[in-house]
Design an enzyme around this catalytic site. Structure first.
Site, PDB file in Angstrom:
ATOM      1  CG  HIS A 220     -10.169   6.934   6.439  1.00  0.00           C
ATOM      2  ND1 HIS A 220     -11.444   5.856   6.584  1.00  0.00           N
ATOM      3  CD2 HIS A 220      -9.337   5.947   6.877  1.00  0.00           C
ATOM      4  CE1 HIS A 220     -10.396   4.148   6.204  1.00  0.00           C
ATOM      5  NE2 HIS A 220      -8.989   4.618   6.397  1.00  0.00           N
TER       6      HIS A 220
ATOM      7  CG  HIS B  10      -8.927   6.502   2.332  1.00  0.00           C
ATOM      8  ND1 HIS B  10      -9.296   6.264   1.047  1.00  0.00           N
ATOM      9  CD2 HIS B  10      -8.586   5.359   2.839  1.00  0.00           C
ATOM     10  CE1 HIS B  10      -9.106   4.869   0.720  1.00  0.00           C
ATOM     11  NE2 HIS B  10      -8.065   4.363   1.917  1.00  0.00           N
TER      12      HIS B  10
ATOM     13  NE  ARG C 203      -4.369   4.884  10.001  1.00  0.00           N
ATOM     14  CZ  ARG C 203      -5.052   4.592   9.004  1.00  0.00           C
ATOM     15  NH1 ARG C 203      -4.616   3.013   8.812  1.00  0.00           N
ATOM     16  NH2 ARG C 203      -5.745   4.229   8.099  1.00  0.00           N
TER      17      ARG C 203
ATOM     18  CD  GLU D 197      -2.459  -1.197   2.133  1.00  0.00           C
ATOM     19  OE1 GLU D 197      -3.770  -1.716   2.503  1.00  0.00           O
ATOM     20  OE2 GLU D 197      -2.676  -0.643   3.100  1.00  0.00           O
TER      21      GLU D 197
ATOM     22  NE  ARG E  82      -4.335   5.688   3.883  1.00  0.00           N
ATOM     23  CZ  ARG E  82      -5.076   4.917   4.787  1.00  0.00           C
ATOM     24  NH1 ARG E  82      -5.348   4.985   5.808  1.00  0.00           N
ATOM     25  NH2 ARG E  82      -5.159   2.914   4.223  1.00  0.00           N
TER      26      ARG E  82
END
Length: 539
Positions: free
Chosen positions: A344, A237, A379, A114, A283
């Site tokens: 998110h 997100h 994060r 990811e 992100r």
């Protein structure tokens, strides 16, 4: 008054894991607002980050976490978590979680990649990891005789020694909990209390979070006297499905990790202009890039294109996303997915140590409600479920090692001076107003002027809600609104204190990043500080 060894508020991965680890030796009460499977953990698509591949290393995982966290991660917390990744995954496997295996066999776990990760290290169950993990653990929780599950219950407030008066040790002794179906408040005493209530995504009008994510744990902990940190860092997100009937459905980070491309409506890629990592950037960078392109071109959304990937590959790796999009008339094998950013994940929260302990004795914070130092200013994808598992284990160990304490007599909830609300519409209007101005003024890009506007409106709402709370019987909607407004206030206060742009907090007034990374720590008022709270920037 009901008495338990441990009261756990919240039934996501952190709460369920802690309950299962404590139940062999303790009587546990597990409180959840709706059903056991209705929390944010069940919605997690991507997976759990852990070093399981020989080509990967703990140093690489730690480095990726620090890079994503924009210099604000606590190295001790990062090391503590990544070093326990393998053990956490092995525990889930032992519980029977059906993770996806290599080539569909039983030889080894399939690892995906990811954004922000330098290696394939994401353990997953197709594209519905959270659901698979939660379903497995819920089955085990329901079977355990030492765990009493209280569904359709919402915590009102923590019960602390300070609230009880002189002569009682200043620690948390449980909570007042509203039975939503019976409409009455119960008194639950506990030697140890765990907040595992999740985040605060519902403070924004656009979010990937379920309706339960109303900041309850952070608000209750703050009111009880806990320190709170880094609430300005709200992760948006980048890719939430844009469709009028698609409520809170995110398109997993793994879609970009497996080759998905972000494009404008004319088919032009734009991420390479914003970051050399393109679609695999962290992100916050991707979310800001999408926000920039949407505003620049006056768009409703951008597109995530996977049509160049084999249809069979998409059916195998993203079956739930494929089917969900088909339900809305979007065939992702033939056409791009319309996406927008959405709130998110809450990176800040109650300040906790490596054993999950808050700054109040007897109270632990696990999962998204806590600020452990792992995430810093942003994060890293799939570190959240890992954090839940690691700190649930460390908190359970700390509770197991603690000496016995005797629960004092706790007063019942007093409803003698309140009545039933005469106009519930006030709550609905306040809820809508809060979420809209938080999106407009405290969103992906911020300014001092916008933040001050938000703070002014929050103060007005707080006055209205305090009057409503003091006059009428508590309801689920009133409690959630009260907690959302308190959480919004903490977000804005932290954002105003940060005079820089770092990670998820981007300010047009302070576009540069300061050379020294500092945490924004809020200290609640006490009887001796005459109602004033302190804001400290701590290295």
């Amino acid at each position: 008054m009901s008495r338990y060894d441990v009261l756990i508020i919240g039934s996501g991965l952190a709460g369920l894991s802690a309950a299962l680890k404590l139940a062999p030796h303790f009587k546990v009460a597990l409180v959840t607002k709706q059903e056991l499977l209705d929390g944010a953990s069940s919605w997690a698509q991507g997976g759990i980050a852990a070093v399981l591949d020989g080509a990967d290393s703990l140093d690489d995982h730690a480095r990726d976490t620090h890079v994503a966290g924009a210099g604000l991660c606590d190295d001790a917390a990062v090391r503590f978590v990544v070093e326990r990744g393998r053990r956490a995954v092995e525990w889930l496997v032992s519980q029977g979680v059906p993770f996806t295996r290599e080539d569909g066999g039983e030889e080894g776990l399939h690892l995906t990649r990811e954004g922000g990760h330098s290696h394939r290290r994401i353990v997953h169950a197709a594209d519905a990891t959270g659901s698979a993990v939660q379903t497995t653990l819920v089955g085990r929780v329901r079977q355990h005789p030492n765990i009493e599950v209280l569904q359709h219950h919402i915590a009102v407030d923590l019960i602390s020694g300070r609230r009880l008066g002189t002569g009682i040790p200043d620690r948390v002794w449980g909570a007042y909990v509203l039975d939503r179906q019976a409409g009455r408040v119960k008194t639950i005493g506990a030697r140890h209390t765990i907040l595992a209530t999740g985040g605060a995504g519902k403070v924004y009008i656009y979010t990937t979070n379920p309706d339960t994510a109303s900041g309850d744990g952070v608000a209750m902990g703050w009111r009880a006297g806990c320190h709170v940190a880094n609430m300005e860092f709200i992760q948006f997100h980048p890719t939430c499905l844009y469709h009028p009937h698609a409520k809170s459905f995110l398109i997993s980070e793994a879609v970009r990790g497996e080759g998905g491309l972000l494009k404008l409506p004319n088919g032009e890629r734009f991420m390479p202009r914003h970051d050399p990592r393109a679609e695999l950037a962290p992100r916050d960078i991707v979310a800001r890039a999408i926000d920039f392109e949407i505003k620049r071109h006056g768009l409703d959304c951008v597109h995530l294109d996977v049509t160049h990937l084999p249809a069979e590959f998409l059916r195998e790796h993203f079956p739930n996303i494929l089917q969900r999009c088909l339900d809305f008339g979007i065939d992702i094998t033939r056409e791009p997915i319309p996406v927008v950013p959405a709130a998110h994940y809450t990176c800040g929260g109650l300040v906790t140590d490596l054993r999950g302990r808050t700054t109040l004795p007897g109270l632990y914070g696990l999962g998204e409600v806590a600020c452990t130092g792992l995430h810093g200013a942003n994060r890293l994808a799939s570190n959240s479920l890992l954090e839940c598992l690691v700190f649930a284990d460390s908190a359970a160990s700390d509770i197991s090692a603690a000496g016995p304490v005797e629960i004092p007599k706790l007063p019942d909830w007093d409803e003698s001076r309140v009545t039933d609300a005469d106009e519930e519409v006030v709550i609905a209007h306040a809820w809508d107003e809060l979420r809209r101005f938080m999106w407009n003024y405290v969103g992906i890009v911020r300014t001092n002027k916008r933040l001050e506007r938000a703070r002014h409106r929050i103060q007005l709402l707080q006055e209205e809600i305090h009057e409503f709370y003091s006059t009428f019987r508590v309801t689920n909607d009133l409690l959630e609104l009260r907690n959302l407004v308190a959480t919004a206030d903490l977000i804005v206060r932290c954002a105003l204190a940060r005079k820089e742009s770092r990670g998820l907090h981007y300010s047009r007034d302070y576009p540069d990043t300061l050379p020294e990374a500092r945490n924004t720590v809020l200290v609640p008022p006490t009887d001796t500080t005459r109602g004033t709270q302190r804001v400290a920037l701590v290295p």
